[in-house]
Design a protein around this motif. Structure first.
Motif: not given
Length: 444
Positions: A257-266
């Motif tokens: 679950t991607v909660n962070a708005a700053s996410t740029t990759g996994i």
């Protein structure tokens, strides 16, 4: 720089624990991108050499050389580029006839020793300056490649070489080492084959608003290994993380679950601490912004690509007017038009220069290169940011002269034309016949 996940840990605490792991994780893949390796020079060595051009007696001299490699620590299977740099050839021009520019082609071999034996064929290019009659040959470089087949220490030793001159006649001057082998100039250390990392992941979807559940699938991992899946932003962990277990084929599937708005990759890796040999390359992810009804905006990006600095000429031969024996005078002509295109889009100017060799005629008779003079002219195509300036009228000769140039400025470029009126001063009683000289244009 590792963290361990404990069952029953509160979500907020678990996310903080993963932060240290992913910070290390993101920094390492960026470092793995790598940069081109600079050439590693060797030791300058010298050895007695005998050169036999065939048209004159053997020439005995000393060769001074150095061997450089583009990779001093290759792996088995890698290709290594070798540069055989001869700073002092043992031979010179074996004839009294001057050689013009760009007629000398060197070739030779480099001997391999130690863990891997054999020879590397190396060759240069015809890019020499003019060489006077019986004058020493200028320095030259020869390059070649070989594939590493054995791990260990591999020595590189200069071997025999041949200097070919192709002017009037095609002449080889082979140069052999008097007391082989020559001294070792360079040594590389080859490592074993690197086991490939076939781990890979995909994310679906690869974008979405915060709160999106992303299915992350992976292949190529160790069977039954514990897998960490986490989000990151630049080089910082976001705190979003989960775990999975690889099946018997090394595949896994997990939901993050991607909660962070700053996410740029996994990212995904085996265990709880990052190891680049047990991790897959990152999968890109972008967080989208939900725009409320009533308005939206789009950013439009365009670009202008810079090009190159180049030149072309309208022809390669200029036939000048004849003069009479016993009278002499000026033999005139026009330099074939040269077109310069400066499409770089930078702040640098350019300079177009020329030099010429002595005029050679029948029976070995010559006219000095400096007896050729010119009056340059240049033009600028409308709309060009730069303005072309013609060089000064006067002699050309081996020292050279400027045909045209543009200055540096905040923005330079454009298309330009350059030419010159040529005049060769010929003494009254010069032997009849055709006299030829090579005029070399250089754009920089």
């Amino acid at each position: 720089m590792s963290a361990t996940r404990h069952r029953g840990t509160r979500p907020g605490v678990r996310h903080a624990a993963w932060a240290g792991v992913v910070s290390l994780l993101v920094a390492v893949p960026m470092a793995l991108a790598g940069q081109a390796q600079a050439a590693t020079p060797g030791t300058s060595v010298s050895f007695a050499t005998t050169c036999t051009p065939g048209v004159v007696p053997a020439i005995h001299g000393t060769t001074i050389t150095e061997i450089a490699v583009d990779n001093a620590t290759p792996k088995v299977g890698d290709t290594v580029t070798v540069t055989y740099d001869v700073t002092q050839p043992a031979s010179g021009n074996p004839t009294s006839t001057a050689l013009p520019a760009n007629v000398i082609l060197p070739s030779g071999v480099v001997q391999l020793g130690g863990a891997q034996t054999g020879t590397v064929a190396v060759t240069g290019t015809r890019t020499n300056p003019p060489v006077a009659g019986n004058a020493p040959f200028p320095p030259f470089q020869m390059t070649g490649t070989f594939k590493v087949t054995t791990a260990g220490s591999i020595t590189l030793t200069p071997g025999n070489y041949t200097i070919n001159s192709n002017y009037i006649i095609n002449l080889d001057t082979p140069c052999t080492i008097d007391t082989p082998p020559a001294p070792v100039s360079n040594t590389i250390t080859a490592g074993p084959v690197t086991v490939p990392n076939n781990r890979a992941i995909t994310d679906n979807p690869s974008s979405g608003p915060t709160g999106t559940k992303v299915t992350v699938t992976g292949t190529g991992f160790t069977a039954a290994a514990a897998i960490t899946v986490a989000g990151f932003s630049g080089t910082t962990a976001t705190g979003d993380a989960t775990t999975a277990t690889a099946d018997s084929s090394g595949a896994f599937s997990a939901t993050l679950t991607v909660n962070a708005a700053s996410t740029t990759g996994i990212i995904a890796f085996e265990g709880t601490s990052y190891d680049p040999t047990k991790a897959a390359p990152p999968a890109a992810y972008s967080v989208t912004t939900v725009t409320p009804p009533g308005g939206a905006s789009q950013t439009l990006n365009s670009s202008v690509k810079g090009g190159t600095l180049s030149m072309t000429q309208a022809g390669s031969t200029v036939t000048m007017t004849p003069v009479d024996f016993g009278t002499g005078g000026s033999s005139t002509g026009s330099l074939n038009a040269v077109t310069v295109k400066d499409f770089r889009g930078v702040g640098s100017g350019w300079s177009l220069t020329a030099s010429n060799t002595n005029f050679t005629g029948p029976g070995g008779s010559t006219l000095p290169a400096a007896d050729l003079s010119w009056t340059p002219a240049c033009s600028t195509t409308a709309g060009s940011p730069s303005t072309c300036a013609a060089g000064s009228a006067g002699p050309v000769g081996t020292a050279g002269a400027t045909l045209a140039s543009t200055p540096a400025a905040t923005l330079t470029g454009g298309q330009f034309g350059a030419t010159a009126n040529l005049s060769l001063s010929i003494p009254a009683f010069t032997a009849p016949g055709t006299y030829s000289s090579t005029l070399t244009l250089t754009l920089a």
